[in-house]
Motif scaffolding. Structure first.
Motif, PDB file in Angstrom:
ATOM      1  N   VAL A  97       0.762  -1.112   0.063  1.00 55.49           N
ATOM      2  CA  VAL A  97       0.086   0.091  -0.102  1.00 55.49           C
ATOM      3  C   VAL A  97       0.963   1.080   0.033  1.00 55.49           C
ATOM      4  O   VAL A  97       1.701   1.403   0.950  1.00 55.49           O
ATOM      5  N   ARG A  98       0.820   2.103  -0.996  1.00 52.39           N
ATOM      6  CA  ARG A  98       1.426   3.716  -0.853  1.00 52.39           C
ATOM      7  C   ARG A  98       0.478   4.520  -1.006  1.00 52.39           C
ATOM      8  O   ARG A  98      -0.549   4.392  -1.663  1.00 52.39           O
ATOM      9  N   ARG A  99       0.518   5.339   0.013  1.00 56.55           N
ATOM     10  CA  ARG A  99      -0.496   6.486   0.007  1.00 56.55           C
ATOM     11  C   ARG A  99       0.337   7.644   1.230  1.00 56.55           C
ATOM     12  O   ARG A  99       1.448   7.315   1.937  1.00 56.55           O
ATOM     13  N   PRO A 100      -0.031   8.850   1.088  1.00 53.68           N
ATOM     14  CA  PRO A 100       0.358   9.892   1.883  1.00 53.68           C
ATOM     15  C   PRO A 100      -0.181   9.766   3.075  1.00 53.68           C
ATOM     16  O   PRO A 100      -1.148   9.434   3.348  1.00 53.68           O
ATOM     17  N   LEU A 101       0.654  10.117   4.221  1.00 47.96           N
ATOM     18  CA  LEU A 101       0.263  10.439   5.654  1.00 47.96           C
ATOM     19  C   LEU A 101       0.739  11.532   6.120  1.00 47.96           C
ATOM     20  O   LEU A 101       1.664  12.128   5.906  1.00 47.96           O
ATOM     21  N   ALA A 102      -0.392  12.138   6.803  1.00 45.26           N
ATOM     22  CA  ALA A 102      -0.208  13.380   7.334  1.00 45.26           C
ATOM     23  C   ALA A 102       0.335  13.306   8.892  1.00 45.26           C
ATOM     24  O   ALA A 102      -0.219  12.628   9.705  1.00 45.26           O
ATOM     25  N   PHE A 103       1.421  13.745   9.314  1.00 48.43           N
ATOM     26  CA  PHE A 103       2.053  13.588  10.743  1.00 48.43           C
ATOM     27  C   PHE A 103       1.828  15.057  11.408  1.00 48.43           C
ATOM     28  O   PHE A 103       1.845  16.100  10.772  1.00 48.43           O
ATOM     29  N   GLY A 104       2.055  14.883  12.815  1.00 46.97           N
ATOM     30  CA  GLY A 104       1.716  15.947  13.556  1.00 46.97           C
ATOM     31  C   GLY A 104       0.019  16.466  13.881  1.00 46.97           C
ATOM     32  O   GLY A 104      -0.077  17.496  13.962  1.00 46.97           O
ATOM     33  N   THR A 105      -0.560  15.359  13.491  1.00 46.23           N
ATOM     34  CA  THR A 105      -2.013  15.443  13.741  1.00 46.23           C
ATOM     35  C   THR A 105      -2.291  14.623  14.931  1.00 46.23           C
ATOM     36  O   THR A 105      -1.603  13.746  15.414  1.00 46.23           O
ATOM     37  N   PRO A 106      -3.759  14.741  15.547  1.00 43.42           N
ATOM     38  CA  PRO A 106      -4.109  14.015  16.761  1.00 43.42           C
ATOM     39  C   PRO A 106      -4.165  12.449  16.136  1.00 43.42           C
ATOM     40  O   PRO A 106      -3.851  11.710  17.084  1.00 43.42           O
ATOM     41  N   LYS A 107      -4.491  12.234  15.178  1.00 46.88           N
ATOM     42  CA  LYS A 107      -4.218  10.631  14.593  1.00 46.88           C
ATOM     43  C   LYS A 107      -2.945  10.208  14.289  1.00 46.88           C
ATOM     44  O   LYS A 107      -2.588   8.969  14.858  1.00 46.88           O
ATOM     45  N   ASN A 108      -1.927  11.021  13.985  1.00 48.77           N
ATOM     46  CA  ASN A 108      -0.534  10.870  13.668  1.00 48.77           C
ATOM     47  C   ASN A 108       0.419  11.772  14.321  1.00 48.77           C
ATOM     48  O   ASN A 108       0.837  12.666  13.691  1.00 48.77           O
ATOM     49  N   PRO A 109       0.378  11.703  15.614  1.00 48.30           N
ATOM     50  CA  PRO A 109       1.300  12.794  16.271  1.00 48.30           C
ATOM     51  C   PRO A 109       2.967  12.406  16.123  1.00 48.30           C
ATOM     52  O   PRO A 109       3.174  11.502  15.385  1.00 48.30           O
ATOM     53  N   LEU A 110       3.768  13.338  16.395  1.00 48.66           N
ATOM     54  CA  LEU A 110       5.118  13.002  16.074  1.00 48.66           C
ATOM     55  C   LEU A 110       5.781  12.065  17.257  1.00 48.66           C
ATOM     56  O   LEU A 110       6.957  12.451  17.621  1.00 48.66           O
ATOM     57  N   SER A 111       5.181  11.288  17.520  1.00 51.78           N
ATOM     58  CA  SER A 111       5.492  10.112  18.385  1.00 51.78           C
ATOM     59  C   SER A 111       4.712   8.775  18.217  1.00 51.78           C
ATOM     60  O   SER A 111       3.559   8.857  17.682  1.00 51.78           O
ATOM     61  N   VAL A 112       5.326   7.574  18.706  1.00 57.97           N
ATOM     62  CA  VAL A 112       4.419   6.224  18.641  1.00 57.97           C
ATOM     63  C   VAL A 112       4.092   6.011  20.014  1.00 57.97           C
ATOM     64  O   VAL A 112       5.023   5.814  20.839  1.00 57.97           O
ATOM     65  N   SER A 113       2.985   5.583  20.223  1.00 58.09           N
ATOM     66  CA  SER A 113       2.569   4.995  21.376  1.00 58.09           C
ATOM     67  C   SER A 113       2.837   3.534  21.418  1.00 58.09           C
ATOM     68  O   SER A 113       1.982   2.863  20.539  1.00 58.09           O
ATOM     69  N   ILE A 114       3.737   3.101  22.189  1.00 61.19           N
ATOM     70  CA  ILE A 114       4.203   1.683  22.354  1.00 61.19           C
ATOM     71  C   ILE A 114       2.897   0.870  23.350  1.00 61.19           C
ATOM     72  O   ILE A 114       3.033   1.414  24.601  1.00 61.19           O
ATOM     73  N   PRO A 115       2.098   0.090  23.059  1.00 58.13           N
ATOM     74  CA  PRO A 115       1.219  -0.495  23.876  1.00 58.13           C
ATOM     75  C   PRO A 115       1.798  -1.434  25.130  1.00 58.13           C
ATOM     76  O   PRO A 115       2.776  -1.893  24.894  1.00 58.13           O
ATOM     77  N   LEU A 116       0.968  -1.307  25.971  1.00 64.68           N
ATOM     78  CA  LEU A 116       1.235  -2.485  27.171  1.00 64.68           C
ATOM     79  C   LEU A 116       1.375  -3.792  26.319  1.00 64.68           C
ATOM     80  O   LEU A 116       0.470  -4.255  25.421  1.00 64.68           O
ATOM     81  N   ALA A 117       2.334  -4.623  26.947  1.00 68.44           N
ATOM     82  CA  ALA A 117       2.595  -5.937  26.490  1.00 68.44           C
ATOM     83  C   ALA A 117       2.586  -6.918  27.832  1.00 68.44           C
ATOM     84  O   ALA A 117       3.351  -6.734  28.918  1.00 68.44           O
ATOM     85  N   ASN A 118       1.663  -8.068  27.693  1.00 67.14           N
ATOM     86  CA  ASN A 118       1.614  -8.995  28.797  1.00 67.14           C
ATOM     87  C   ASN A 118       2.398 -10.041  28.217  1.00 67.14           C
ATOM     88  O   ASN A 118       2.736 -10.561  27.174  1.00 67.14           O
ATOM     89  N   VAL A 119       3.150 -10.465  29.303  1.00 69.80           N
ATOM     90  CA  VAL A 119       4.360 -11.692  29.154  1.00 69.80           C
ATOM     91  C   VAL A 119       3.984 -12.463  30.462  1.00 69.80           C
ATOM     92  O   VAL A 119       3.380 -12.177  31.359  1.00 69.80           O
ATOM     93  N   VAL A 120       4.644 -13.776  30.192  1.00 71.50           N
ATOM     94  CA  VAL A 120       5.018 -14.576  31.423  1.00 71.50           C
ATOM     95  C   VAL A 120       6.265 -14.762  31.722  1.00 71.50           C
ATOM     96  O   VAL A 120       7.178 -15.105  30.691  1.00 71.50           O
ATOM     97  N   THR A 121       6.581 -14.520  32.910  1.00 70.06           N
ATOM     98  CA  THR A 121       8.094 -14.544  33.286  1.00 70.06           C
ATOM     99  C   THR A 121       8.072 -15.619  34.490  1.00 70.06           C
ATOM    100  O   THR A 121       7.274 -16.220  35.082  1.00 70.06           O
ATOM    101  N   ARG A 122       9.426 -16.069  34.517  1.00 63.85           N
ATOM    102  CA  ARG A 122       9.871 -17.097  35.295  1.00 63.85           C
ATOM    103  C   ARG A 122      10.887 -16.558  36.662  1.00 63.85           C
ATOM    104  O   ARG A 122      11.788 -15.758  36.348  1.00 63.85           O
ATOM    105  N   ASP A 123      10.304 -16.756  37.931  1.00 63.56           N
ATOM    106  CA  ASP A 123      11.133 -16.334  39.190  1.00 63.56           C
ATOM    107  C   ASP A 123      12.288 -17.294  39.405  1.00 63.56           C
ATOM    108  O   ASP A 123      12.056 -18.285  39.903  1.00 63.56           O
ATOM    109  N   PRO A 124      13.625 -16.754  39.239  1.00 63.44           N
ATOM    110  CA  PRO A 124      14.505 -17.544  39.445  1.00 63.44           C
ATOM    111  C   PRO A 124      15.002 -18.094  40.934  1.00 63.44           C
ATOM    112  O   PRO A 124      15.658 -18.994  41.260  1.00 63.44           O
TER     113      PRO A 124
END
Length: 374
Positions: free
Chosen positions: A86-113
């Motif tokens: 897909v090739r298309r123009p994207l507008a940045f600096g808007t509420p939809k595409n701010p000048l940063s990326v939101s990294i979502p919460l990640a659920n993991v399973v960990t082991r206590d050594p």
């Protein structure tokens, strides 16, 4: 024999037919820019404007290679005949595409050594800004999406301002020579190798292994659940690396003045510096070990708390582990022919069981699958 002569009616019909053909071609071009199209499995080339954005999204068990070259277009080689582009123009600096990326919460399973139990854990959401020279406005973008189990090579021009790579599951990722604004790496598991890049970067490899080699980062944020995060001969101005159970090794690297923080809940941390630094190291239940080729003042407050002034001191580097050990040294660990037994976890994390730092090169493997053709 009398030669046939076209009348006005024939010329009018031909003119209408040609106009319809031109309109159909224009419509096909517009639809090709706005909607996914099937790319040629052998090779496809796409134009992209300066300051463009390239996204490479692959299914699980894929091998993806991204390499920089000196041409102005993006070239795609893949064995996935249904690859979506897909090739298309994207507008940045808007509420939809701010000048940063939101990294979502990640659920993991960990082991206590300590007690051997497993349980849920989370990597909290974060905001990662684009490089400071990325400007608001409309940017050309190209999104490449492949199915699971594919082999794909993407060649990108030096004008690409944002490179986003993601494998939906376990896979192999290789990025070589990208000297751009902002790089994003996302993988659930497998191996990622980042070599010869100059960029700001957010890297998240949940499990497996990440290597960043011969690279320079204006800003680097890397995090994992149980992946070993290896940095070999890198330079960083601002760096923050965290794991839950994976090891962190910063070998033969340098620091510019700025934030430098390495932290693991259960994993070990090794810091080998090739330039001036003031290292503060602490482990809650483990030990702080040190080994120096050059005379280095060190203050060992107790088994799990120490500071070292390397090459006269410099940027402050913090290394903190909850239950793992912290290892401090100068230069490259590979230059030491022998190391104490307690340093074995660092050597295994850095070199692996086979003594090899470099992960398998997905680009060369795909090249061989293509019969040596790029």
């Amino acid at each position: 024999m009398t030669r046939a002569v076209c009348g006005r009616y024939d010329r009018a019909v031909a003119a209408v037919r040609d106009a319809l053909r031109r309109a159909a071609a224009s419509l096909a071009l517009i639809l090709g820019l706005l909607h996914p199209v099937a790319a040629d499995a052998a090779s496809s080339s796409f134009a992209i404007g300066d300051g463009g954005v390239v996204q490479v999204i692959a299914g699980a068990r894929s091998e993806i290679t991204v390499k920089a070259w000196d041409r102005p277009n993006v070239q795609l080689d893949t064995d996935d005949e249904s690859v979506g582009v897909v090739r298309r123009p994207l507008a940045f600096g808007t509420p939809k595409n701010p000048l940063s990326v939101s990294i979502p919460l990640a659920n993991v399973v960990t082991r206590d050594p300590i007690n051997g139990t497993s349980g849920p854990a989370t990597l909290p959401p974060e905001e990662f800004p684009y490089a400071s020279d990325f400007r608001a406005g409309v940017h050309d973008s190209l999104r490449i999406e492949t199915a699971a189990g594919t082999h794909t090579t993407v060649m990108i021009p030096p004008s690409v301002a944002i490179l986003q790579t993601r494998i939906r599951g376990t896979g192999v990722l290789s990025i070589d020579g990208y000297h751009g604004g902002t790089l994003f790496v996302g993988m659930l598991g497998g191996r990622a190798q980042i070599a010869n890049v100059m960029t700001s970067a957010f890297m998240q490899v949940m499990n497996g292994r990440l290597e960043a080699i011969d690279s320079s980062f204006d800003r680097l944020r890397a995090r994992s659940n149980n992946a070993d995060l290896i940095f070999d001969h890198d330079r960083a101005r601002q760096i923050e690396v965290t794991t839950i159970s994976g090891a962190i090794v910063y070998d033969n690297g340098t620091f510019d003045p700025g934030l430098a923080r390495f932290e693991s809940t259960n994993g070990s941390i090794a810091i080998g510096v090739a330039g001036p630094a003031q290292i503060e190291a602490r482990s809650n239940t483990g030990h702080v070990y040190s080994m120096w080729d050059h005379r280095t003042p060190i203050e060992q407050r107790d088994d799990g708390d120490a500071s070292a002034t390397v090459a006269g001191g410099g940027p402050v580097v913090n290394a903190i582990s909850g239950h793992g050990n912290v290892y401090l040294y100068d230069g490259a660990l590979a230059t030491r022919q022998a190391t104490p037994l307690e340093w074995r976890p660092v050597r295994q994390a850095l070199f692996g069981p086979a003594g090899q730092l470099n992960a398998p090169n997905a680009f060369e493997r795909f090249r061989r699958l293509r019969g040596g053709r790029l």
